[in-house]
Each structure stands twice: as structure tokens, then as C-alpha cells.
Design a protein around this motif. Structure first.
Motif, PDB file in Angstrom:
ATOM      1  N   GLY A 184       0.804  -1.224  -0.057  1.00 51.70           N
ATOM      2  CA  GLY A 184       0.155   0.154  -0.018  1.00 51.70           C
ATOM      3  C   GLY A 184       0.762   1.148   0.035  1.00 51.70           C
ATOM      4  O   GLY A 184       2.271   1.169   0.242  1.00 51.70           O
ATOM      5  N   ALA A 185       0.209   2.127  -0.534  1.00 50.53           N
ATOM      6  CA  ALA A 185       1.062   3.515  -0.326  1.00 50.53           C
ATOM      7  C   ALA A 185       1.402   3.916   0.833  1.00 50.53           C
ATOM      8  O   ALA A 185       2.456   4.650   1.553  1.00 50.53           O
ATOM      9  N   ASP A 186       0.659   3.427   2.055  1.00 50.48           N
ATOM     10  CA  ASP A 186       0.866   3.491   3.536  1.00 50.48           C
ATOM     11  C   ASP A 186       2.128   3.162   3.797  1.00 50.48           C
ATOM     12  O   ASP A 186       2.908   3.597   4.646  1.00 50.48           O
ATOM     13  N   PHE A 220      -5.754  13.246   4.730  1.00 49.19           N
ATOM     14  CA  PHE A 220      -5.481  11.931   4.909  1.00 49.19           C
ATOM     15  C   PHE A 220      -4.899  11.800   6.277  1.00 49.19           C
ATOM     16  O   PHE A 220      -3.590  12.469   6.517  1.00 49.19           O
ATOM     17  N   TYR A 262      -0.675  11.035   7.427  1.00 52.05           N
ATOM     18  CA  TYR A 262       0.642  11.917   7.847  1.00 52.05           C
ATOM     19  C   TYR A 262       0.714  12.318   9.294  1.00 52.05           C
ATOM     20  O   TYR A 262       1.840  12.117   9.576  1.00 52.05           O
ATOM     21  N   ALA A 302      -2.256  15.668  -0.501  1.00 49.09           N
ATOM     22  CA  ALA A 302      -2.814  14.556  -1.244  1.00 49.09           C
ATOM     23  C   ALA A 302      -3.696  15.525  -2.343  1.00 49.09           C
ATOM     24  O   ALA A 302      -4.314  16.462  -2.233  1.00 49.09           O
ATOM     25  N   ASN A 330      -7.995  13.722   0.111  1.00 47.39           N
ATOM     26  CA  ASN A 330      -8.978  13.017   0.734  1.00 47.39           C
ATOM     27  C   ASN A 330      -9.167  13.789   2.258  1.00 47.39           C
ATOM     28  O   ASN A 330      -7.930  13.990   2.774  1.00 47.39           O
ATOM     29  N   ASP A 343       0.819  12.921  -2.622  1.00 46.04           N
ATOM     30  CA  ASP A 343      -0.078  11.863  -2.457  1.00 46.04           C
ATOM     31  C   ASP A 343      -1.171  11.723  -3.832  1.00 46.04           C
ATOM     32  O   ASP A 343      -2.022  12.418  -3.524  1.00 46.04           O
ATOM     33  N   ALA A 363      -3.182   9.146  -4.437  1.00 47.21           N
ATOM     34  CA  ALA A 363      -3.660   7.717  -4.644  1.00 47.21           C
ATOM     35  C   ALA A 363      -5.308   7.978  -5.327  1.00 47.21           C
ATOM     36  O   ALA A 363      -5.771   7.026  -5.674  1.00 47.21           O
ATOM     37  N   TYR A 364      -5.583   9.116  -5.594  1.00 43.71           N
ATOM     38  CA  TYR A 364      -6.956   9.294  -6.324  1.00 43.71           C
ATOM     39  C   TYR A 364      -6.492   9.758  -7.692  1.00 43.71           C
ATOM     40  O   TYR A 364      -7.625  10.288  -8.239  1.00 43.71           O
ATOM     41  N   THR A 406      -1.175   4.256  -5.818  1.00 44.78           N
ATOM     42  CA  THR A 406      -1.463   3.071  -5.254  1.00 44.78           C
ATOM     43  C   THR A 406      -2.642   2.088  -6.449  1.00 44.78           C
ATOM     44  O   THR A 406      -3.027   2.909  -7.072  1.00 44.78           O
ATOM     45  N   SER A 422      -4.811   0.342  -4.684  1.00 45.77           N
ATOM     46  CA  SER A 422      -6.176   0.244  -3.802  1.00 45.77           C
ATOM     47  C   SER A 422      -7.373   0.716  -4.537  1.00 45.77           C
ATOM     48  O   SER A 422      -8.644   0.519  -4.239  1.00 45.77           O
ATOM     49  N   LYS A 423      -7.180   1.903  -5.047  1.00 47.51           N
ATOM     50  CA  LYS A 423      -8.536   2.722  -5.645  1.00 47.51           C
ATOM     51  C   LYS A 423      -8.775   2.398  -7.139  1.00 47.51           C
ATOM     52  O   LYS A 423      -9.815   1.723  -7.327  1.00 47.51           O
ATOM     53  N   ARG A 458      -3.281  -4.858  -1.039  1.00 42.46           N
ATOM     54  CA  ARG A 458      -2.132  -4.004  -0.462  1.00 42.46           C
ATOM     55  C   ARG A 458      -1.031  -3.833  -1.222  1.00 42.46           C
ATOM     56  O   ARG A 458       0.088  -4.286  -1.173  1.00 42.46           O
ATOM     57  N   VAL A 459      -1.158  -3.071  -2.496  1.00 42.91           N
ATOM     58  CA  VAL A 459       0.069  -2.677  -3.328  1.00 42.91           C
ATOM     59  C   VAL A 459       0.066  -1.081  -3.680  1.00 42.91           C
ATOM     60  O   VAL A 459      -1.123  -0.734  -4.038  1.00 42.91           O
TER      61      VAL A 459
HETATM   62  N1  PMP Z   1      -3.443   8.279   0.436  1.00 49.91           N
HETATM   63  C1  PMP Z   1      -4.553   8.245   0.338  1.00 49.91           C
HETATM   64  C2  PMP Z   1      -4.993  10.085   0.255  1.00 49.91           C
HETATM   65  C3  PMP Z   1      -5.680   7.837   0.976  1.00 49.91           C
HETATM   66  O1  PMP Z   1      -6.806   8.167   1.006  1.00 49.91           O
HETATM   67  C4  PMP Z   1      -5.256   6.382   1.090  1.00 49.91           C
HETATM   68  C5  PMP Z   1      -6.319   5.323   1.336  1.00 49.91           C
HETATM   69  N2  PMP Z   1      -7.428   5.855   2.122  1.00 49.91           N
HETATM   70  C6  PMP Z   1      -4.018   6.263   0.947  1.00 49.91           C
HETATM   71  C7  PMP Z   1      -2.956   7.066   0.704  1.00 49.91           C
HETATM   72  C8  PMP Z   1      -3.676   4.655   1.254  1.00 49.91           C
HETATM   73  O2  PMP Z   1      -3.587   3.788   0.172  1.00 49.91           O
HETATM   74  P1  PMP Z   1      -3.081   2.319   0.287  1.00 49.91           P
HETATM   75  O3  PMP Z   1      -4.504   1.587   0.282  1.00 49.91           O
HETATM   76  O4  PMP Z   1      -2.417   2.132  -0.891  1.00 49.91           O
HETATM   77  O5  PMP Z   1      -2.285   2.240   1.678  1.00 49.91           O
END
Ligand code: PMP
Length: 358
Positions: free
Chosen positions: A90-92, A116, A119, A162, A166, A190, A192-193, A217, A219-220, A228-229
Motif C-alpha cells: 500500500g501507499a501507506d 488523509f 500523515y 494529497a 482525501n 499523494d 492515491a486518487y 496506489t 487500492s482505488k 495492499r499494493v
Molecule cells: N493516500 C490517501 C490520500 C488515501 O486516501 C489512502 C487510502 N485511504 C492512501 C493514501 C493509502 O492507500 P493504500 O491503500 O495504498 O495504503
């Protein structure tokens, strides 16, 4: 206590409940629950992913610590060499690794809430200090002037942004990003979206800016949240250290194979992104018509809605939950709820429940 003082001071995380718990609570099958609380992709990944998972040959062998095949596939259309790209659980995980390398007790980071929460969470775990520059009301745009002033005054090592953000879905313009990068502070962008924003990723910018990290990510938009990648584009001066501190087998064989397979069907990914973007438009129109909701325009796959007319946001979330529709409410944003974009039938069910609550 055996526990470090800064960890003892940390607030507990709000519980994240799995689908099975909602299913048991509501006596509904998991697939009947309308889950609009975590910005997941209701369409899931392309069929190639399921095929690849069935074909897995060596689950007994550890995964490639360097995710070579996946990094090569990611580099292909990115305008960036694979040596700049790192893959994580995950980006996490990439966020966590960046903190591990760059941010220790007493270091400062800049955070622009609402955003998010990870951070500020990572900062708390590493003992770093958070300089908060709240976003402007009512559009959640960045307060760039105050950010610049605080960068000069507080000298944070790093700014976390981000885009789309988010929870609200607002984006960071090229102009603002350049302005911040020119201040020589490390900017973690970030994305992610980003696939829902219609904007090109800024991964390529990493070639030009030694102080930019871009996180992305599967994930979305790729529908692989459960595996989890995530990945990131890093300047080479940072890559070197992340590789030193990362645990060797951070991304499973399954996750690497699934992500590679997802990239083989970009037509599917684009189709799903378009469907969600189209549904976002319809959901926005419908949410605006709800007398007690004020949604902000969004470039992501979710809407932040102010809950108005004296209605309690947390109660709204609870009431929808009893009807089988799960949305997000966070105590730090008391009068707001966040609603993910689902399939058209999810929008219809949500609107029916909201009508019943009006
Ligand atoms: N960045 C943002 C802005 C997110 O909203 C999320 C997931 N909620 C993530 C990162 C984490 O993504 P991942 O599932 O790849 O860990």
C-alpha cells in the motif's frame, strides 16, 4: 512502562470494522451491504487478476524483494526509469518508510487538514512535530500564503499534500506545486486518487525535482485495496535509503502478481475509472438536492458533505448503517460525512435511504 513516552501519548485509532462485522450486525450477506466508507472500487480489478492468482506457481518461495517485474511495468508508461520507483504494501507503507528514513523525534512536518490522517499519524509514531496549516473555507483550497510563511518560519523538513485530497477531493495546481517545490522543502504529493481527476500524474516531475516524492496506489482505481499494493516515484537520493531500511519481503507474491496482471488490461481500468467519474457527476447532482447535505465538488471518488439543518452527522452515519449503507464520519470533522462513489445502484439505494431520513 516499557512503552516510549511519545507512543504512550498517542490517541487510539478509531476502529475499522471489516465487512463481516457489518454483515453479522445487519443480518445481511456481505455483498448486500453498500460500502461507501473507504473509497474502495466497487467494480474490482480486471479478470486478468483472478486468472493470475489461480496460476500462482511458487507460493512456497519468498517474493522478489525488489518487485522487479512490477516496477518495470510501472516504469513503462510513466516517463520515469524503474530505478526511481519503489513498491510497498500500500501507499501507506511507502509513507511509513519515508518517515523511517527522513523524520525523527523533533523534526517538523507540515500538514494541511482536513486531509488523509496517516500523515499526522506517522508523525506521532516517529515523534515528529506537526505544523498545521488548515485549508481555506469553504472550498478546502490550500492556504498557500500561510504555508509559505510557515515554511520560512518553522522550517519543516517535509510537506504532505494529497491531490486529489482525501476527504474533499480538491486538487493541487501545477502552479502551487511549483511554488512549494521552489522553497526547497521536501514535498510528498499523494496521488492515491489521481486516476479520477483527469489530470496527468506528476510522477515524471521527480526527474526534475530532487525534493519531490509522488505516491500512488492500486487500492482505488485498480480495485486491489485488499491485496495492499502501492508505489511511489522518488528522487534517487532518497531511493537509496528506503531500500536500505525496507523489510525484504514487503510485497507478497500474490500482491505483485495481481498488480502486474491489472496493468495488462488498461482498457478495463480506464473503463471503470470512466464509469466512476460519470457516477460521481450523477451522485453530486443528487446529493446537492438533499436538504440537509452540502457536498463539496470533488475530483476523487468520494464526496465530503457538510451536514446541515441541525441534523447530527454521526447519527446520520449510524442511521444509514442500520439501513445497510456504510459511510464515513470522523470526530475531527464533526459536521461532515464522507461518501464514496459506488455503482449506479448504490447511489439509488443511498438516495432512497436519505429520502426516508428527510
Ligand atoms: N493516500 C490517501 C490520500 C488515501 O486516501 C489512502 C487510502 N485511504 C492512501 C493514501 C493509502 O492507500 P493504500 O491503500 O495504498 O495504503
Amino acid at each position: 512502562s516499557f512503552i516510549q513516552p511519545h507512543i504512550r501519548k498517542m490517541a487510539s485509532n478509531p476502529p475499522i470494522l471489516p465487512l463481516e462485522v457489518f454483515s453479522a450486525r445487519l443480518s445481511k450477506k456481505p455483498e448486500e451491504i453498500i460500502k461507501l466508507d473507504a473509497n474502495e472500487n466497487p467494480y474490482g480489478p480486471p479478470p486478468e487478476v483472478f486468472h493470475a492468482l489461480q496460476q500462482l506457481k511458487f507460493p512456497n518461495i519468498y517474493p522478489d524483494p525488489e518487485s522487479r517485474q512490477l516496477r518495470a511495468a510501472l516504469a513503462k508508461d510513466s516517463g520515469l526509469g524503474a530505478e526511481h520507483i519503489l513498491v510497498g504494501s500500500g501507499a501507506d507503507e511507502l509513507l511509513e518508510l519515508l518517515f523511517r528514513c527522513a523524520l525523527g523525534p523533533g523534526d517538523k512536518i507540515m500538514d494541511c487538514p482536513p486531509t488523509f490522517p496517516m500523515y499526522a499519524f506517522q508523525a506521532a509514531v516517529s515523534g515528529a512535530l506537526v505544523i498545521k496549516v488548515p485549508r481555506n473555507s469553504p472550498d478546502f483550497s490550500l492556504n498557500v500564503q500561510l504555508m509559505e510563511k510557515m515554511v520560512e518560519q518553522e522550517k519543516p523538513k517535509c510537506i504532505f499534500l494529497a491531490s486529489p485530497n482525501n476527504p474533499d477531493g480538491s486538487i493541487v495546481s501545477d502552479e502551487v506545486l511549483r511554488k512549494l517545490l521552489d522553497m526547497r522543502v521536501l514535498v510528498v504529493l499523494d496521488e492515491a486518487y489521481v486516476e479520477f481527476s483527469g489530470m496527468e500524474s506528476r510522477m515524471k516531475w521527480v526527474k526534475k525535482y530532487e525534493n519531490l516524492v509522488v505516491l500512488r496506489t492500486f487500492s482505488k482505481s485498480a480495485g486491489l485495496a485488499g491485496l495492499r499494493v502501492g508505489y511511489g516515484a522518488f528522487p534517487l537520493s532518497i531511493v537509496e535509503y528506503i531500500r536500505k531500511v525496507k523489510l525484504p519481503y514487503n510485497v507478497s507474491v500474490t500482491a505483485q502478481a495481481a498488480a502486474c496482471a491489472a496493468l495488462q488490461n488498461t482498457a478495463y481500468l480506464v473503463k471503470v475509472q470512466s464509469a466512476l467519474i460519470q457516477e460521481r457527476g450523477r451522485l453530486f447532482t443528487l446529493l446537492k438536492e438533499v436538504p440537509f447535505l452540502k457536498p463539496s465538488p470533488s475530483h476523487a471518488n468520494h464526496f465530503l458533505c457538510e451536514v446541515t439543518c441541525g441534523m447530527d452527522a454521526e447519527k446520520l452515519k449510524d442511521d444509514l448503517e442500520t439501513m445497510g449503507v456504510i459511510i464515513r464520519h470522523n470526530r475531527s470533522l464533526k459536521n461532515y460525512v464522507r461518501i464514496s462513489v459506488g455503482k449506479p445502484e448504490h447511489t439509488d439505494a443511498l438516495m432512497e435511504c436519505l429520502r426516508r431520513l428527510s
